[in-house]
Scaffold this motif. Structure first.
Motif, short mmCIF file in Angstrom:
data_model
loop_
_atom_site.label_atom_id
_atom_site.label_comp_id
_atom_site.label_asym_id
_atom_site.label_seq_id
_atom_site.Cartn_x
_atom_site.Cartn_y
_atom_site.Cartn_z
N MET A 146 -32.72 -2.64 26.87
CA MET A 146 -31.52 -3.47 26.83
C MET A 146 -31.30 -4.07 25.44
SD MET A 146 -29.98 -3.35 29.70
CE MET A 146 -30.45 -1.65 29.82
N ARG A 147 -32.40 -4.18 24.68
CA ARG A 147 -32.27 -4.70 23.32
C ARG A 147 -32.10 -3.58 22.31
NH1 ARG A 147 -34.73 -8.43 26.24
NH2 ARG A 147 -34.46 -10.62 25.67
N MET A 170 -40.67 -13.71 31.34
CA MET A 170 -41.05 -14.42 32.57
C MET A 170 -41.68 -13.46 33.58
SD MET A 170 -38.67 -17.14 34.48
CE MET A 170 -39.09 -17.96 36.00
N HIS A 190 -28.34 -17.99 26.20
CA HIS A 190 -28.57 -17.03 27.29
C HIS A 190 -30.08 -16.76 27.40
CE1 HIS A 190 -28.47 -13.24 29.52
NE2 HIS A 190 -27.27 -13.62 29.93
N PRO A 191 -30.59 -16.52 28.62
CA PRO A 191 -32.04 -16.26 28.76
C PRO A 191 -32.55 -15.20 27.79
CG PRO A 191 -31.03 -16.42 30.92
CD PRO A 191 -29.91 -16.55 29.93
N LYS A 192 -31.74 -14.18 27.53
CA LYS A 192 -32.22 -13.08 26.68
C LYS A 192 -32.36 -13.54 25.21
CE LYS A 192 -27.74 -10.75 25.85
NZ LYS A 192 -27.17 -11.47 24.80
N GLY A 247 -36.62 -4.23 29.14
CA GLY A 247 -36.19 -5.30 28.23
C GLY A 247 -35.93 -4.76 26.82
N ILE A 297 -38.17 -15.64 25.23
CA ILE A 297 -39.15 -15.93 26.28
C ILE A 297 -39.27 -14.68 27.16
CG2 ILE A 297 -38.82 -18.44 26.50
CD1 ILE A 297 -37.05 -16.78 29.07
N LEU A 344 -32.48 -20.06 33.38
CA LEU A 344 -31.93 -19.68 34.69
C LEU A 344 -31.32 -20.89 35.39
CD1 LEU A 344 -34.89 -17.38 35.74
CD2 LEU A 344 -32.66 -16.67 34.86
N ASN A 380 -37.54 -22.76 35.32
CA ASN A 380 -36.23 -22.10 35.28
C ASN A 380 -35.35 -22.66 34.18
OD1 ASN A 380 -36.66 -20.26 37.32
ND2 ASN A 380 -35.98 -21.64 38.93
N ALA A 409 -36.48 -21.13 31.05
CA ALA A 409 -36.06 -19.72 30.99
C ALA A 409 -34.56 -19.57 30.78
CB ALA A 409 -36.46 -19.01 32.28
#
Lengths: 293, 361
Positions: free
Chosen positions: B102-103, B79, B71-73, B99, B77, B52, B47, B50
């Motif tokens: 969103m990008r 997951m 930020h995770p994004k 994903g 990476i 998180l 986590n 990632a």
């Protein structure tokens, strides 16, 4: 054989309840239907059969039409506001912060208060001579002099809507909060990794979990708002100039203030029919939503 | 330059320190398995990689840059979660492409990428379905697809196979191995299943109580366990650990009066009279037929279990229990005394106090 025996026993066990239900709901309902076809007064006369006269008069009268518009406006605006504020409050109370548990408990308070207490409280707040709202707005410089919020037709209904929202948004927030807690942590984490921002996360990831429970809240609240009586009766009694006279207030006035039992009964049945139509339509929506998920 | 560098990572929750300084350097294309029992900190570490969870101390670098605080994004990476974490209201295709959506990847490009990934995972016929209409194995493929489609620098897997039944788990394990061999991606994979770790990893980090107990290739972990914990954790059935005493360059197993020869490479590190723990893999043991060389000891057979490919035999040497994996048709029966034999070279010696191996490499 055993099936028949079980069925007989089931009916026997239900019998006392059925008798009570018939006595307290069935009989009054049937009598209301009978009354609605007569010109009976509340006291003194049994009334004579007048056919559909009461219905024609009620549906054609301006009082009914105005009350229907007032009720619909009250229901739509207050329920919409309650849903929005409730969901926002739930999102906030779902975050990690100190004092969260205390705030959650505190939030339920308005909803837990009896409506009459709530209504009295808001009457004090709106009081034209010493009300807190007038004091606050004057001190903030937003108004020049104290106003009678409940005494002016232009503001009375809005003032009632605010009071209704304050009382009922916690119910929506509570339902939404329970639904938010059912959103799996992994799903939220996955959406973070996928790059969804707060708005997209709410729209695509959280909303599907909220939709079903919120629909139930919407159904409950709309039906309740459509039937609203006690809050308005305590705060304005339908005034000023009938500007807050909703259908339930109209039914009460017709049947008890003017003692016209016959037309009061027909009005009550029309309101019942409207609420039933709403309930059936919503039940269909809920079923559809449940099927979709 | 390493693909992923985990540098002195600490994580503290109030008084409890769940990670106590983790250091791992991962080359591009490596498949690292974080192996350990529940609560050892392996998922916390994943986590943290990632994004998180944030570490209390240390640094994580992907390529040349530190990703702490990102930020995770923005970490490059992807997951895969234990619970699959598919979006229940979206179709398989949209789940995989979410994903990219969103990008703000253009729809045509997105669709192409989704189709290619679906083809790779053999789920092209499922693209229009909702997750609720899929089996566990299919859901897991979709979850893997969602990670693959973005082509990130590092893949993170959090016990991805633990919700599947045994047969499906084996199939998916092979599938993951195939994908890794084909795509040569850098993977960090968390599991408590040592078979998964042994079969998939290029390197395994065995974790315990927030520390790395041993970091090495599967062969190193299996053949040269650094501690008693690793020896007991990796291998099924686990390694037999017997109490023994060093006596004149020989080992006396507690409960057996016949000394066995000391492995040559341990002679210089032990002293006469020293107490040690002797580790013997169950699969290294054989039943003596006469004339064998190697360490021999007598044991009374207690239980014999045929698993199909092997006969798992539990026996007693004095008060100590020992398990042997024998060929399926071995003539052993419960209650009889038999002599077991093992090559001296495959014996492991551990210090009973520290639990560390006495091998000097």
């Amino acid at each position: 054989m055993s099936g028949t025996w079980i069925t007989t026993r089931a009916w026997l066990l239900m019998l006392p309840l059925l008798v009570v239900m018939t006595a307290v709901i069935g009989w009054p309902l049937i009598d209301t239907v009978r009354l609605s076809f007569t010109d009976a007064k509340l006291v003194g006369t049994e009334g004579t059969f007048v056919g559909l006269d009461n219905y024609v008069k009620v549906l054609g009268g301006s009082s009914f039409q105005r009350a229907l518009v007032t009720t619909t406006w009250f229901a739509v605006v207050s329920v919409t506001a309650e849903m929005v504020i409730g969901v926002l409050a739930a999102l906030l109370l779902n975050q990690q912060f100190r004092g969260r548990t205390a705030l959650r408990a505190l939030m339920i308070l308005p909803w837990a208060l009896p409506t009459v207490v709530n209504a009295t409280l808001w009457r004090l707040i709106y009081n034209p001579e010493y009300g807190a709202l007038n004091a606050a707005l004057t001190q903030l410089g937003l108004i020049d002099s104290y106003r009678s919020w409940l005494g002016e037709p232009g503001s009375a209904l809005t003032a009632l809507i605010v009071a209704d929202c304050w009382k009922n948004f916690p119910l929506v927030a509570l339902i939404a909060l329970a639904a938010l807690q059912a959103v799996p942590r992994d799903i939220t984490a996955a959406s973070l990794v996928d790059g969804a921002g707060p708005l997209n996360r709410f729209r695509y990831v959280i909303m599907p979990y909220l939709a079903g429970p919120l629909l139930v809240a919407l159904v409950l609240r709309t039906i309740e708002a459509f039937k609203v009586f006690d809050l308005i009766w305590v705060m304005t009694r339908g005034g000023p100039a009938n500007s807050t006279r909703t259908l339930s207030i109209l039914v009460y006035q017709e049947a008890f203030s003017f003692q016209r039992a016959g037309s009061g009964a027909s009005l009550a049945l029309i309101v019942t029919l409207l609420v039933t139509v709403l309930a059936v339509a919503y039940a269909g929506l809920v079923r559809k939503a449940a099927g979709a998920s | 330059m390493s693909a992923l560098a985990i540098q002195n990572i600490h994580k503290r929750y109030g008084e409890v320190e769940t990670l106590k300084g983790i250091d791992i350097d991962l080359e591009s294309g490596e498949f690292l398995v974080l192996l350990g029992s529940s609560g050892c900190g392996k998922s916390t570490l994943l986590n943290i990689i990632a994004g998180l969870a944030e570490p209390t101390g240390g640094d994580i670098r992907i390529g040349e840059r530190s990703i702490l605080g990102a930020h995770p994004k923005d970490r490059d990476i992807a997951m895969v979660f234990q619970s699959y974490a598919l979006y229940p209201n979206m179709s398989v295709a949209r789940n995989i492409g979410f994903g990219l959506e969103m990008r703000k990847v253009p729809p045509a490009e997105r669709e192409k990428a989704v189709k290619e990934t679906a083809k790779l995972l053999q789920i092209e016929n499922l693209l229009a379905r909702k997750p609720s209409q899929l089996s566990g194995g299919q859901r897991q493929r979709v979850a893997i697809g969602r990670a693959l489609v973005r082509n990130p620098q590092v893949f993170l897997f959090d016990e991805p196979l633990s919700n599947l039944d045994a047969k499906l788990r084996m199939e998916m394990r092979t599938e993951l191995k195939r994908l890794h061999q084909m795509l040569k991606t850098t993977v960090v994979y968390v599991t408590h299943d040592q078979i998964e770790a042994m079969t998939l990893a290029t390197r395994i980090a065995v974790m315990r109580d927030g520390r790395i107990e041993q970091l090495g290739t599967p062969e190193e972990i299996y053949d040269r366990p650094a501690t008693l914990y690793v020896a007991g954790f990796v291998g099924s059935p686990p390694m037999n650990i017997l109490d023994a005493t060093v006596s004149k360059e020989q080992l006396l197993i507690l409960g057996d009066d016949q000394p066995i020869d000391m492995p040559v490479h341990f002679r210089s590190v032990v002293a006469d009279g020293q107490r040690v723990k002797v580790g013997i893999r169950p699969e290294a043991l054989r039943v003596a037929k006469g004339g064998e060389t190697g360490a021999q000891f007598k044991a009374r057979i207690e239980v014999v279990e045929l698993t199909g490919p092997e006969l798992v035999t539990t026996a007693r040497i004095g008060e100590q229990r020992i398990t042997a994996c024998l060929p399926p048709r071995s003539a052993v029966t419960a209650g009889e005394d038999r002599t077991f034999v093992v090559d001296v070279d495959v014996l492991h010696l551990f210090d009973p106090q520290s639990g560390r191996s006495l091998a000097t490499d």
